[in-house]
Design a protein around this motif. Structure first.
Motif, PDB file in Angstrom:
ATOM      1  N   ALA A 188       0.830  -1.209   0.000  1.00  0.00           N
ATOM      2  CA  ALA A 188       0.000   0.000   0.000  1.00  0.00           C
ATOM      3  C   ALA A 188       0.863   1.257   0.000  1.00  0.00           C
ATOM      4  N   GLU A 189       1.930   1.257   0.782  1.00  0.00           N
ATOM      5  CA  GLU A 189       2.832   2.413   0.818  1.00  0.00           C
ATOM      6  C   GLU A 189       3.540   2.584  -0.518  1.00  0.00           C
TER       7      GLU A 189
ATOM      8  N   ALA B 299      -5.237  -0.770  -1.234  1.00  0.00           N
ATOM      9  CA  ALA B 299      -4.245   0.298  -1.420  1.00  0.00           C
ATOM     10  C   ALA B 299      -4.887   1.557  -1.993  1.00  0.00           C
TER      11      ALA B 299
ATOM     12  N   VAL C 224       2.431   1.787  -3.480  1.00  0.00           N
ATOM     13  CA  VAL C 224       1.475   2.362  -4.435  1.00  0.00           C
ATOM     14  C   VAL C 224       1.267   3.847  -4.154  1.00  0.00           C
ATOM     15  N   ARG C 225       1.189   4.206  -2.880  1.00  0.00           N
ATOM     16  CA  ARG C 225       0.984   5.611  -2.512  1.00  0.00           C
ATOM     17  C   ARG C 225       2.139   6.491  -2.985  1.00  0.00           C
TER      18      ARG C 225
ATOM     19  N   ALA D  77      -3.364  -5.167  -1.645  1.00  0.00           N
ATOM     20  CA  ALA D  77      -3.380  -4.390  -2.887  1.00  0.00           C
ATOM     21  C   ALA D  77      -4.773  -3.851  -3.186  1.00  0.00           C
TER      22      ALA D  77
END
Length: 214
Positions: A175-176, A214, A178-179, A211
């Motif tokens: 998630a991080e 995310a 993707v951010r 995911a």
């Protein structure tokens, strides 16, 4: 909208089933003999038979010649060829034209110039992937080393073709990643394994769930 996920290095039916059940958009089979995740074309063909329509079947090749690619395609109905070696833009374009199958070029990243190299490949590919540059040791593989790169290098980058982020991704950090990068899709291999080439179905499910969130 959930970030599409590729589960790479699949070698066993239960891992393929877990990837499909969890909603993976891509499943990857490795055709690089040095890799602990390598599968013979005949085995990959059997695994691919269990993949439903709509899930993209990807074959990973490293500086493969035409005969090798042709041999794999005769046994496995691949939807995308992932080129993970030192292929030049010209070689990539030739493979794409020769086989009539979409192509994704993987670029190793350690510094800003590595990301900028994508501009040379974009006209010749259907997708790009950015992975960590392999460590400087004799046994290092082109990918699947479980090492992230500085994701900030990807911030704000755009190309005329879709791109995918790889390298050291796990259920805990996807998630991080993707951010920070704005990744359009993500790829995981070692991050869902108990050992090189041994996928954990629970980790596959956890990664896909992370995911989606995310």
């Amino acid at each position: 909208m959930p970030v599409p996920v590729k589960i790479c290095g699949l070698t066993r039916p239960e891992a393929v089933a877990a990837a499909v059940a969890g909603g993976a958009a891509f499943v990857g089979f490795v055709f690089y003999p040095r890799s602990p995740r390598a599968v013979m074309p005949e085995v990959a063909g059997q695994l691919a038979a269990a993949v439903p329509k709509g899930v993209t079947k990807v074959g990973l090749f490293v500086d493969a010649d035409d005969a090798t690619i042709a041999r794999v395609l005769a046994a496995v109905p691949l939807d995308l060829l992932q080129l993970h070696g030192h292929e030049t833009p010209e070689r990539v374009a030739a493979i794409r034209a020769r086989f009539g199958v979409p192509v994704m070029k993987v670029l190793p990243v350690a510094e800003p110039g590595d990301v900028e190299a994508a501009d040379r490949y974009a006209p010749a590919v259907d997708r790009l992937m950015f992975d960590s540059r392999p460590p400087r040791r004799p046994d290092a593989l082109p990918g699947g080393n479980g090492l992230p790169f500085d994701w900030r290098l990807m911030a704000g980058r755009r190309w005329p073709v879709p791109w995918m982020l790889a390298g050291g991704l796990t259920p805990e950090n996807v998630a991080e990643a993707v951010r920070l990068t704005g990744a359009e899709a993500v790829d995981v291999s070692s991050g869902v394994e108990d050992a090189p080439g041994v996928k954990n179905v629970g980790k596959i499910a956890a990664f896909l769930a992370a995911a989606r969130a995310a």
